[in-house]
Design a protein around this motif. Structure first.
Motif, PDB file in Angstrom:
ATOM      1  N   ALA A  14      -0.049   1.030  11.278  1.00  0.00           N
ATOM      2  CA  ALA A  14       1.026   1.991  10.981  1.00  0.00           C
ATOM      3  C   ALA A  14       1.591   2.647  12.239  1.00  0.00           C
ATOM      4  O   ALA A  14       2.610   3.333  12.182  1.00  0.00           O
ATOM      5  CB  ALA A  14       0.523   3.068  10.022  1.00  0.00           C
ATOM      6  N   TYR A 129      -7.066   8.902  11.713  1.00  0.00           N
ATOM      7  CA  TYR A 129      -7.501   7.616  11.145  1.00  0.00           C
ATOM      8  C   TYR A 129      -9.021   7.600  11.150  1.00  0.00           C
ATOM      9  O   TYR A 129      -9.644   7.812  12.199  1.00  0.00           O
ATOM     10  CB  TYR A 129      -6.956   6.456  11.983  1.00  0.00           C
ATOM     11  N   LYS A 165      -3.986  15.317   7.697  1.00  0.00           N
ATOM     12  CA  LYS A 165      -4.037  14.192   6.765  1.00  0.00           C
ATOM     13  C   LYS A 165      -5.056  13.161   7.227  1.00  0.00           C
ATOM     14  O   LYS A 165      -5.262  12.980   8.441  1.00  0.00           O
ATOM     15  CB  LYS A 165      -2.661  13.532   6.650  1.00  0.00           C
ATOM     16  N   SER A 167      -6.226   9.125   7.011  1.00  0.00           N
ATOM     17  CA  SER A 167      -5.958   7.733   6.669  1.00  0.00           C
ATOM     18  C   SER A 167      -7.288   7.002   6.792  1.00  0.00           C
ATOM     19  O   SER A 167      -7.818   6.829   7.892  1.00  0.00           O
ATOM     20  CB  SER A 167      -4.929   7.139   7.638  1.00  0.00           C
ATOM     21  N   THR A 197      -4.924  10.873   2.189  1.00  0.00           N
ATOM     22  CA  THR A 197      -3.494  10.584   1.982  1.00  0.00           C
ATOM     23  C   THR A 197      -3.217   9.087   1.995  1.00  0.00           C
ATOM     24  O   THR A 197      -2.409   8.594   1.224  1.00  0.00           O
ATOM     25  CB  THR A 197      -2.662  11.264   3.091  1.00  0.00           C
ATOM     26  N   TYR A 198      -3.876   8.374   2.913  1.00  0.00           N
ATOM     27  CA  TYR A 198      -3.657   6.930   3.045  1.00  0.00           C
ATOM     28  C   TYR A 198      -5.006   6.221   2.948  1.00  0.00           C
ATOM     29  O   TYR A 198      -6.020   6.722   3.446  1.00  0.00           O
ATOM     30  CB  TYR A 198      -3.043   6.582   4.413  1.00  0.00           C
ATOM     31  N   SER A 200      -6.724   2.200   3.346  1.00  0.00           N
ATOM     32  CA  SER A 200      -6.517   0.769   3.589  1.00  0.00           C
ATOM     33  C   SER A 200      -7.847   0.038   3.539  1.00  0.00           C
ATOM     34  O   SER A 200      -8.909   0.635   3.750  1.00  0.00           O
ATOM     35  CB  SER A 200      -5.794   0.524   4.911  1.00  0.00           C
ATOM     36  N   ILE A 246      -2.441   8.404  -3.592  1.00  0.00           N
ATOM     37  CA  ILE A 246      -2.860   7.811  -2.317  1.00  0.00           C
ATOM     38  C   ILE A 246      -1.953   6.626  -2.011  1.00  0.00           C
ATOM     39  O   ILE A 246      -1.721   5.768  -2.870  1.00  0.00           O
ATOM     40  CB  ILE A 246      -4.328   7.323  -2.402  1.00  0.00           C
ATOM     41  N   ILE A 247      -1.454   6.604  -0.777  1.00  0.00           N
ATOM     42  CA  ILE A 247      -0.662   5.437  -0.343  1.00  0.00           C
ATOM     43  C   ILE A 247      -1.653   4.373   0.119  1.00  0.00           C
ATOM     44  O   ILE A 247      -2.438   4.602   1.049  1.00  0.00           O
ATOM     45  CB  ILE A 247       0.309   5.831   0.788  1.00  0.00           C
ATOM     46  N   ARG A 249      -2.672   0.559   1.479  1.00  0.00           N
ATOM     47  CA  ARG A 249      -2.197  -0.609   2.237  1.00  0.00           C
ATOM     48  C   ARG A 249      -3.369  -1.547   2.500  1.00  0.00           C
ATOM     49  O   ARG A 249      -4.462  -1.100   2.859  1.00  0.00           O
ATOM     50  CB  ARG A 249      -1.635  -0.192   3.601  1.00  0.00           C
ATOM     51  N   SER A 260       0.391  -3.551  -1.025  1.00  0.00           N
ATOM     52  CA  SER A 260       0.762  -2.167  -0.757  1.00  0.00           C
ATOM     53  C   SER A 260       1.226  -1.518  -2.053  1.00  0.00           C
ATOM     54  O   SER A 260       1.785  -2.189  -2.929  1.00  0.00           O
ATOM     55  CB  SER A 260       1.855  -2.077   0.306  1.00  0.00           C
ATOM     56  N   THR A 262       1.075   2.638  -4.397  1.00  0.00           N
ATOM     57  CA  THR A 262       0.573   4.011  -4.501  1.00  0.00           C
ATOM     58  C   THR A 262      -0.443   4.043  -5.631  1.00  0.00           C
ATOM     59  O   THR A 262      -0.190   3.524  -6.726  1.00  0.00           O
ATOM     60  CB  THR A 262       1.737   4.984  -4.822  1.00  0.00           C
TER      61      THR A 262
END
Ligand code: SF4
Length: 293
Positions: A14, A129, A165, A167, A197-198, A200, A246-247, A249, A260, A262
């Motif tokens: 990202a 992250y 935030k 990730s 928030t994110y 992966s 949550i986004i 990926r 990808s 939400t």
């Protein structure tokens, strides 16, 4: 990228369009058995003159930059007062700045006070992250992560309570076949009990340089096939019932299937995509040999 970086230099997918300022070298822990990112680097903090010179150069090249990523592995290992000075210098150099981000480890987040984290946030450290890797205490011990699942929850809560935030990443295949279910259920438990928030997912791949270390501490590891990992991915998504949106990926180079969406809104769509991928056949699956098995 500047030519005075010390390589290898990693950044999250990202941050592809962000300016990267190398503040530290390596990772202050550097003991996770699956990780080869910084095995050849001794952790150190770059001197302030070299950091400020990188910032000056970039502010001339790209004065309108809005996103900065601080490398390397563990910038939060720096003394907070020094890090605040760096953040303030960056803010002056880039008037349109929206966010500063960095990797963070459990140990270094927990070593900071709430006030320190809030102060970092006030100075635009907006995103960390964070590698959960697994929510299973058994697996965390086998990979020598050096932290417990409760400490992982405490770390995420500490960051989010400071409005930073998170990730987070989970590594599919990290428990192999024997611990697959435990890996998924306990990892989902962490996501469902925190407010990231994110999110992966990566897919485990072992570099030759660290294979002996990995198998020495994880002697009952039996590698999952890529199809097992797609099933893991499917079950993981099904288990996610987050407190907040949550986004999600799954778009790292290691991933056999890129996804990808939400969560929880797109849960069914993502599961269906995985089902279609399985039916489509082997050509879209990364052969295990490319993952080091
Ligand atoms: S996984 Fe993260 S904390 Fe562990 S050695 Fe690699 S960079 Fe350091």
């Amino acid at each position: 990228m500047q030519d005075n970086y010390t390589f290898p230099l990693y950044r999250p997918p990202a941050e592809a369009n962000s300016i990267i300022i190398q503040v530290t070298n390596g990772c202050s822990y550097n003991n996770c058995t699956f990780c080869s990112m910084y095995v050849d680097k001794q952790y150190s903090v770059n001197n302030l003159d070299s950091i400020y010179s990188q910032i000056d150069n970039y502010s001339i090249q790209n004065p309108d930059a809005t996103k900065i990523f601080l490398a390397d592995g563990d910038v939060l290992g720096i003394k907070t007062s020094v890090l605040i000075d760096i953040l303030k210098y960056i803010q002056k150099a880039f008037p349109k700045l929206r966010r500063i981000s960095a990797y963070g480890s459990t140990q270094n987040v927990l070593n900071k006070t709430n006030e320190e984290l809030e102060h970092l946030k006030e100075n635009k450290l907006n995103l960390v992250y964070y590698g959960i890797e697994s929510g299973s205490d058994t697996i965390l011990e086998k990979i020598n992560k050096g932290v417990s699942s409760q400490e992982i929850i405490d770390t995420i809560n500490k960051l989010t309570n400071s409005n930073i935030k998170v990730s987070a990443t989970i590594i599919l295949g990290l428990g192999g076949i024997a611990y697959s279910r435990e890996h998924i259920l306990h990892s989902a438990r962490i996501i469902n009990n925190t407010q990231i928030t994110y999110l992966s997912t990566l897919q485990l791949g072992l570099d030759d340089s660290i294979k002996d270390r990995f198998f020495k501490s994880f002697i009952d590891y039996f590698a999952s096939t890529d199809y097992d990992i797609i099933n893991e991915q499917r079950e993981f998504i099904e288990q996610i019932n987050p407190i907040n949106n949550i986004i999600f990926r799954s778009n790292h180079a290691s991933n056999a299937i890129h996804l990808s969406g939400t969560l929880p809104k797109d849960k069914q769509k993502l599961v269906e995509q995985l089902d279609v991928s399985k039916i489509m056949g082997e050509e879209i699956i990364i052969p295990m040999k490319y993952r080091g098995f």
